[in-house]
Structures are given as C-alpha cells and as structure tokens.
Scaffold this motif. Structure first.
Motif, PDB file in Angstrom:
ATOM      1  N   ASN A  90       0.848  -1.184   0.000  1.00 40.88           N
ATOM      2  CA  ASN A  90       0.000   0.000   0.000  1.00 40.88           C
ATOM      3  C   ASN A  90       0.885   1.236   0.000  1.00 40.88           C
ATOM      4  N   ARG A  91       0.314   2.350  -0.400  1.00 43.30           N
ATOM      5  CA  ARG A  91       1.057   3.613  -0.398  1.00 43.30           C
ATOM      6  C   ARG A  91       1.063   4.183   1.016  1.00 43.30           C
ATOM      7  N   ASP A  92       2.198   4.746   1.391  1.00 40.97           N
ATOM      8  CA  ASP A  92       2.333   5.428   2.679  1.00 40.97           C
ATOM      9  C   ASP A  92       1.493   6.703   2.619  1.00 40.97           C
ATOM     10  N   ALA A  93       0.699   6.944   3.633  1.00 44.15           N
ATOM     11  CA  ALA A  93      -0.173   8.118   3.657  1.00 44.15           C
ATOM     12  C   ALA A  93       0.636   9.416   3.695  1.00 44.15           C
ATOM     13  N   ASP A  94       1.796   9.387   4.341  1.00 47.41           N
ATOM     14  CA  ASP A  94       2.606  10.606   4.461  1.00 47.41           C
ATOM     15  C   ASP A  94       3.594  10.775   3.312  1.00 47.41           C
ATOM     16  N   GLN A  95       4.141   9.673   2.824  1.00 48.50           N
ATOM     17  CA  GLN A  95       5.132   9.714   1.745  1.00 48.50           C
ATOM     18  C   GLN A  95       4.577   8.908   0.577  1.00 48.50           C
ATOM     19  N   ARG A  96       3.893   9.547  -0.327  1.00 48.66           N
ATOM     20  CA  ARG A  96       3.168   8.862  -1.404  1.00 48.66           C
ATOM     21  C   ARG A  96       4.066   7.973  -2.270  1.00 48.66           C
ATOM     22  N   ARG A  97       5.351   8.275  -2.365  1.00 45.26           N
ATOM     23  CA  ARG A  97       6.245   7.460  -3.200  1.00 45.26           C
ATOM     24  C   ARG A  97       6.693   6.188  -2.488  1.00 45.26           C
ATOM     25  N   ARG A  98       6.477   6.119  -1.179  1.00 43.12           N
ATOM     26  CA  ARG A  98       6.922   4.968  -0.401  1.00 43.12           C
ATOM     27  C   ARG A  98       5.820   3.924  -0.339  1.00 43.12           C
ATOM     28  N   ALA A  99       6.194   2.689  -0.658  1.00 41.63           N
ATOM     29  CA  ALA A  99       5.256   1.577  -0.519  1.00 41.63           C
ATOM     30  C   ALA A  99       5.419   0.991   0.880  1.00 41.63           C
ATOM     31  N   VAL A 100       4.303   0.676   1.504  1.00 36.63           N
ATOM     32  CA  VAL A 100       4.312   0.038   2.823  1.00 36.63           C
ATOM     33  C   VAL A 100       3.985  -1.433   2.621  1.00 36.63           C
ATOM     34  N   LEU A 101       4.898  -2.277   3.048  1.00 42.94           N
ATOM     35  CA  LEU A 101       4.754  -3.724   2.876  1.00 42.94           C
ATOM     36  C   LEU A 101       4.413  -4.380   4.206  1.00 42.94           C
ATOM     37  N   ARG A 102       3.439  -5.281   4.139  1.00 40.01           N
ATOM     38  CA  ARG A 102       3.058  -6.060   5.324  1.00 40.01           C
ATOM     39  C   ARG A 102       2.773  -7.492   4.884  1.00 40.01           C
ATOM     40  N   LEU A 103       2.989  -8.421   5.794  1.00 34.45           N
ATOM     41  CA  LEU A 103       2.653  -9.812   5.506  1.00 34.45           C
ATOM     42  C   LEU A 103       1.156 -10.016   5.632  1.00 34.45           C
ATOM     43  N   THR A 104       0.611 -10.830   4.772  1.00 34.76           N
ATOM     44  CA  THR A 104      -0.778 -11.252   4.894  1.00 34.76           C
ATOM     45  C   THR A 104      -0.827 -12.371   5.941  1.00 34.76           C
ATOM     46  N   ASP A 105      -2.025 -12.839   6.273  1.00 26.61           N
ATOM     47  CA  ASP A 105      -2.124 -13.997   7.168  1.00 26.61           C
ATOM     48  C   ASP A 105      -1.369 -15.186   6.571  1.00 26.61           C
ATOM     49  N   GLY A 106      -1.524 -15.372   5.262  1.00 28.63           N
ATOM     50  CA  GLY A 106      -0.806 -16.449   4.580  1.00 28.63           C
ATOM     51  C   GLY A 106       0.701 -16.237   4.623  1.00 28.63           C
ATOM     52  N   GLY A 107       1.139 -14.998   4.525  1.00 29.06           N
ATOM     53  CA  GLY A 107       2.565 -14.683   4.604  1.00 29.06           C
ATOM     54  C   GLY A 107       3.131 -14.965   5.980  1.00 29.06           C
ATOM     55  N   ARG A 108       2.365 -14.618   7.019  1.00 26.91           N
ATOM     56  CA  ARG A 108       2.808 -14.926   8.390  1.00 26.91           C
ATOM     57  C   ARG A 108       2.864 -16.431   8.606  1.00 26.91           C
ATOM     58  N   ARG A 109       1.891 -17.133   8.058  1.00 29.09           N
ATOM     59  CA  ARG A 109       1.875 -18.601   8.171  1.00 29.09           C
ATOM     60  C   ARG A 109       3.066 -19.201   7.418  1.00 29.09           C
ATOM     61  N   LEU A 110       3.313 -18.723   6.207  1.00 31.01           N
ATOM     62  CA  LEU A 110       4.448 -19.195   5.420  1.00 31.01           C
ATOM     63  C   LEU A 110       5.762 -18.946   6.165  1.00 31.01           C
ATOM     64  N   HIS A 111       5.921 -17.749   6.710  1.00 28.77           N
ATOM     65  CA  HIS A 111       7.142 -17.419   7.442  1.00 28.77           C
ATOM     66  C   HIS A 111       7.308 -18.350   8.642  1.00 28.77           C
ATOM     67  N   ALA A 112       6.253 -18.551   9.408  1.00 28.33           N
ATOM     68  CA  ALA A 112       6.341 -19.426  10.580  1.00 28.33           C
ATOM     69  C   ALA A 112       6.697 -20.859  10.177  1.00 28.33           C
ATOM     70  N   GLU A 113       6.098 -21.345   9.098  1.00 25.43           N
ATOM     71  CA  GLU A 113       6.394 -22.706   8.629  1.00 25.43           C
ATOM     72  C   GLU A 113       7.824 -22.823   8.126  1.00 25.43           C
ATOM     73  N   ALA A 114       8.305 -21.794   7.439  1.00 21.34           N
ATOM     74  CA  ALA A 114       9.675 -21.820   6.921  1.00 21.34           C
ATOM     75  C   ALA A 114      10.684 -21.782   8.070  1.00 21.34           C
ATOM     76  N   VAL A 115      10.432 -20.938   9.076  1.00 19.89           N
ATOM     77  CA  VAL A 115      11.325 -20.879  10.237  1.00 19.89           C
ATOM     78  C   VAL A 115      11.316 -22.217  10.975  1.00 19.89           C
ATOM     79  N   ALA A 116      10.131 -22.797  11.150  1.00 19.10           N
ATOM     80  CA  ALA A 116      10.034 -24.096  11.824  1.00 19.10           C
ATOM     81  C   ALA A 116      10.793 -25.173  11.045  1.00 19.10           C
TER      82      ALA A 116
END
Length: 160
Positions: A90-116
C-alpha cells in the motif's frame, strides 16, 4: 594474522555445501494464486518483512537492504510475493512514493512454517552436539554475518 589459504578454501567449500540447508522446504503448501509452489525468493521477502518487526510495515528499500540486492531487484521480488498472496503493498499516507509492505495472514503462516522447517533441520543436524558447541557455532556465525554485512542486524538481535 591472516587466515591460511587452505582454511579459506575449506571454509568456502563448507559455505557452498550449506547453501541448501536454508533453502525452501519442499513440503510447504503453495500459496500462489495458481497453486504453484512458493518461490524461495518469496520466502526471503516474507522473512525480511517479518524480521523488520516494524509496526508500520516496511519499505522496498528495507527489503533490498535485508536481502542485499538492488532496489529494482527487491521491487520485482516484492511484486512476486504480492502475486503469491504473501505480502500486501500500500502507499504510505505521508510519503506517497513509499510503498508500505506487510505480511498477509498467509505470509505470516508461510514465514512461521519456513522458520520451523529451518530450525528443525538445524536441530536435526546438531542433535548430537553439546549445547555449548551449538552456542559457540551460533556466536561465530553471527560474528561472520555481521562482518560480511555490517549494515544488517545480526541474527542475535532480530526476531524470527
């Protein structure tokens, strides 16, 4: 005193042999929209975002630094992770050129499974080692990583 050339050759061979130790777990379910297996690069992007531990998300530049790749490469890898349903951009509300990246629920699950998966492999490889030997190896590898990439936080200062 500089290291002996023979020791550096042995270290190089050992590091190349270890490359696959932290590769993609073969049994993780595919999260891509088409059901194909998740790419290793997508797991690396998820790991970089998860380890940034920033409440407000992180940027493509943060991912580029964590993966030690060019911004344009990180952007392509993030695009792939977004298509896979692992990351939101998503676009940063304060800095329009900056993209804000977050993990989805699936991304958090993938990360946890990969770490495990990775820590399970490490536990299996070091099962016969003493806790002192594992701690010593950890300290030396953290030191090596910090010296190889001084701009990155060491594993001991990040959270999985």
């Amino acid at each position: 005193m500089p290291a002996r050339h023979d020791d550096l050759i042995r270290l190089d061979a050992a590091l190349l042999a270890l490359r696959r130790l932290t590769s993609a777990p073969p049994a993780l379910p595919g999260l891509d929209q088409d059901g194909s297996p998740v790419e290793v690069s997508t797991m690396l992007v998820a790991d970089a975002i998860a380890r940034s531990a920033r409440e407000d998300g992180c940027s493509i530049n943060d991912v580029a630094q964590a993966l030690t790749v060019a911004h344009s490469t990180a952007s392509r890898l993030v695009d792939r992770a977004v298509r896979a349903g692992v990351v939101t951009r998503n676009r940063d509300a304060d800095q329009r050129r900056r993209a804000v990246l977050r993990l989805t629920d699936g991304g958090r699950r993938l990360h946890a499974e990969a770490v495990a998966f990775r820590t399970g492999r490490l536990a299996a490889v070091t099962a016969e080692w003493s806790p002192t030997d594992v701690a010593t190896l950890t300290e030396l590898v953290e030191r090596f990583a910090a010296d190889a990439h001084p701009h990155l936080p060491t594993a001991g200062r990040t959270t999985p």
